[in-house]
Design a protein around this motif. Structure first.
Motif, PDB file in Angstrom:
ATOM      1  N   LEU A   1      43.280  42.179  50.684  1.00 40.17           N
ATOM      2  CA  LEU A   1      42.725  43.339  49.997  1.00 40.17           C
ATOM      3  C   LEU A   1      43.499  44.562  50.471  1.00 40.17           C
ATOM      4  CD1 LEU A   1      40.478  44.882  48.371  1.00 40.17           C
ATOM      5  CD2 LEU A   1      39.242  45.004  50.550  1.00 40.17           C
TER       6      LEU A   1
ATOM      7  N   GLY B   1      42.841  46.610  45.306  1.00 36.96           N
ATOM      8  CA  GLY B   1      43.334  45.422  44.625  1.00 36.96           C
ATOM      9  C   GLY B   1      43.665  44.319  45.605  1.00 36.96           C
ATOM     10  N   VAL B   2      44.060  43.179  45.064  1.00 35.39           N
ATOM     11  CA  VAL B   2      44.422  42.012  45.861  1.00 35.39           C
ATOM     12  C   VAL B   2      45.917  41.755  45.693  1.00 35.39           C
ATOM     13  CG1 VAL B   2      44.112  39.536  46.175  1.00 35.39           C
ATOM     14  CG2 VAL B   2      42.134  40.986  45.720  1.00 35.39           C
TER      15      VAL B   2
ATOM     16  N   THR C   1      46.824  42.774  41.856  1.00 31.39           N
ATOM     17  CA  THR C   1      45.798  42.817  40.820  1.00 31.39           C
ATOM     18  C   THR C   1      44.745  43.843  41.187  1.00 31.39           C
ATOM     19  OG1 THR C   1      46.126  40.453  40.398  1.00 31.39           O
ATOM     20  CG2 THR C   1      44.128  41.469  39.504  1.00 31.39           C
TER      21      THR C   1
ATOM     22  N   ILE D   1      41.284  45.425  41.254  1.00 30.05           N
ATOM     23  CA  ILE D   1      39.958  44.833  41.047  1.00 30.05           C
ATOM     24  C   ILE D   1      38.861  45.881  40.909  1.00 30.05           C
ATOM     25  CG2 ILE D   1      40.458  42.631  42.147  1.00 30.05           C
ATOM     26  CD1 ILE D   1      39.215  43.687  44.702  1.00 30.05           C
ATOM     27  N   ASN D   2      39.089  47.076  41.441  1.00 33.64           N
ATOM     28  CA  ASN D   2      38.059  48.089  41.356  1.00 33.64           C
ATOM     29  C   ASN D   2      38.644  49.410  41.845  1.00 33.64           C
ATOM     30  OD1 ASN D   2      35.587  49.719  41.987  1.00 33.64           O
ATOM     31  ND2 ASN D   2      34.570  47.824  41.414  1.00 33.64           N
TER      32      ASN D   2
ATOM     33  N   ARG E   1      33.702  36.555  48.288  1.00 35.11           N
ATOM     34  CA  ARG E   1      33.373  37.948  48.003  1.00 35.11           C
ATOM     35  C   ARG E   1      33.891  38.811  49.142  1.00 35.11           C
ATOM     36  NH1 ARG E   1      27.211  38.796  46.327  1.00 35.11           N
ATOM     37  NH2 ARG E   1      26.851  37.575  48.221  1.00 35.11           N
TER      38      ARG E   1
ATOM     39  N   ASP F   1      33.327  41.820  44.244  1.00 32.43           N
ATOM     40  CA  ASP F   1      33.797  40.527  43.759  1.00 32.43           C
ATOM     41  C   ASP F   1      35.259  40.670  43.339  1.00 32.43           C
ATOM     42  OD1 ASP F   1      34.411  38.221  42.270  1.00 32.43           O
ATOM     43  OD2 ASP F   1      32.317  37.939  41.709  1.00 32.43           O
ATOM     44  N   PRO F   2      36.211  40.020  44.047  1.00 32.89           N
ATOM     45  CA  PRO F   2      37.618  40.195  43.705  1.00 32.89           C
ATOM     46  C   PRO F   2      38.003  39.575  42.368  1.00 32.89           C
ATOM     47  CG  PRO F   2      37.382  38.530  45.400  1.00 32.89           C
ATOM     48  CD  PRO F   2      36.024  39.140  45.215  1.00 32.89           C
ATOM     49  N   ALA F   3      37.177  38.651  41.868  1.00 29.18           N
ATOM     50  CA  ALA F   3      37.492  38.006  40.588  1.00 29.18           C
ATOM     51  C   ALA F   3      37.098  38.874  39.403  1.00 29.18           C
ATOM     52  CB  ALA F   3      36.791  36.651  40.504  1.00 29.18           C
ATOM     53  N   THR F   4      35.977  39.580  39.514  1.00 28.49           N
ATOM     54  CA  THR F   4      35.469  40.351  38.376  1.00 28.49           C
ATOM     55  C   THR F   4      35.529  41.859  38.600  1.00 28.49           C
ATOM     56  OG1 THR F   4      33.190  40.352  39.217  1.00 28.49           O
ATOM     57  CG2 THR F   4      33.885  38.463  37.869  1.00 28.49           C
ATOM     58  N   GLY F   5      35.632  42.289  39.863  1.00 28.37           N
ATOM     59  CA  GLY F   5      35.584  43.719  40.161  1.00 28.37           C
ATOM     60  C   GLY F   5      34.178  44.265  40.235  1.00 28.37           C
TER      61      GLY F   5
END
Length: 292
Positions: free
Chosen positions: A80, A96-97, A106, A108-109, A124, A137-141
């Motif tokens: 992160l 992001g990641v 990527t 993420i938020n 998470r 949540d890194p997959a959905t933000g």
């Protein structure tokens, strides 16, 4: 017998050549292998990866302008990070990641800048800044607020992820993620103040921190035992300030810096409170970390 020996040695050598070729070609990352990540600062922070398994040492995504925060994922391949992202003519900090092996970043938020992040076993992120603790949540933000407070220092999580310790203007507190309850460890009402440098012991049973002692004008090293509820001042009576505590891996000792303008390294044994001076130099030791 000699021929068998020669064939055996030849097989071993061939296997070694295959392994070396795989390393050079970029063998897949093996979860659990040791990967060391560090940063240098040039015009921006630059990430470096040391991968002993593949005998690799390389820079990561030099062209991306990273901030300092980073939290490694359990797989050792992702972290992160924050970076500067141009939006509407200005640079804003986004979360992001980053994949260390592909340089893929990527977003993420883009919630406010973070000061702390830790991955959980269910993929998470526990994140925090000086006003909140939450899940990301890194997959959905998606972001879930857990707790709000005015933090003085960056919050830190227990090794098992059960809780997060933080300092506020009134003392040291621990937020339990499962129950949502807050435990107060030390407060200004006890006479101490200026709390900082929170450190969970590696076994998760104790919390070390620095505070301005009620007994004199210097800072002291304190511990709180979660099993017994006991709070101890480990450096009471020694002159000058202490700072930068770090636990031994077995959770039995704490090293710290102590001095006037520049510090030497000292260590205290929690079993008998014996304090031992480790260094006596003219250097200004910084960034203390007990690694073995």
């Amino acid at each position: 017998m000699r021929g068998y020996f020669i064939r055996s040695v030849g097989s071993v050598l061939l296997l070694m050549l295959v392994l070396v070729a795989a390393m050079i070609a970029g063998a897949p990352y093996i979860p659990g292998s040791q990967v060391i990540l560090y940063t240098t600062f040039e015009q921006n922070f630059v990430f470096h990866v040391l991968d002993p398994y593949r005998r690799l040492s390389f820079e990561v995504a030099r062209d991306l302008e990273f901030n300092f925060l980073y939290a490694p994922a359990p797989d050792g391949e992702r972290i992160l990070v924050q970076r500067w992202e141009p939006q509407d003519g200005i640079d804003i900090s986004v979360n992001g990641v980053l994949n260390l092996y592909t340089d893929e970043f990527t977003i993420i938020n883009n919630i406010m800048p973070l000061t702390y992040g830790m991955w959980t076993s269910d993929e998470r992120l526990v994140v925090a800044n000086n006003r909140f603790i939450g899940y990301l949540d890194p997959a959905t933000g998606d972001y879930e607020l857990l707790h709000e407070a005015n933090f003085n220092d960056a919050p830190v999580a227990a090794p098992n992820g059960c809780c997060i310790a933080y300092t506020a203007f009134d003392g040291v507190h621990v937020y339990e993620i499962a129950t949502g309850s807050v435990i107060t460890i030390d407060t200004i009402h006890d006479g101490n103040s200026d709390f900082s440098a929170l450190r969970f012991s590696p076994d998760g049973t104790q919390l070390a921190y620095i505070a301005q002692s009620a007994e004199h004008s210097n800072t002291d090293l304190f511990t709180f035992n979660f099993s017994t509820g006991a709070k101890r001042n480990l450096t009471v009576g020694i002159p000058f300030n202490v700072w930068s505590p770090t636990w031994s891996p077995d959770s039995k000792k704490i090293a710290f810096l102590h001095g006037i303008n520049q510090g030497d390294i000292f260590a205290v044994d929690l079993h008998n409170n014996a304090i031992r001076q480790v260094t006596a130099t003219t250097e200004n030791e910084q960034g203390l970390m007990w690694v073995k």
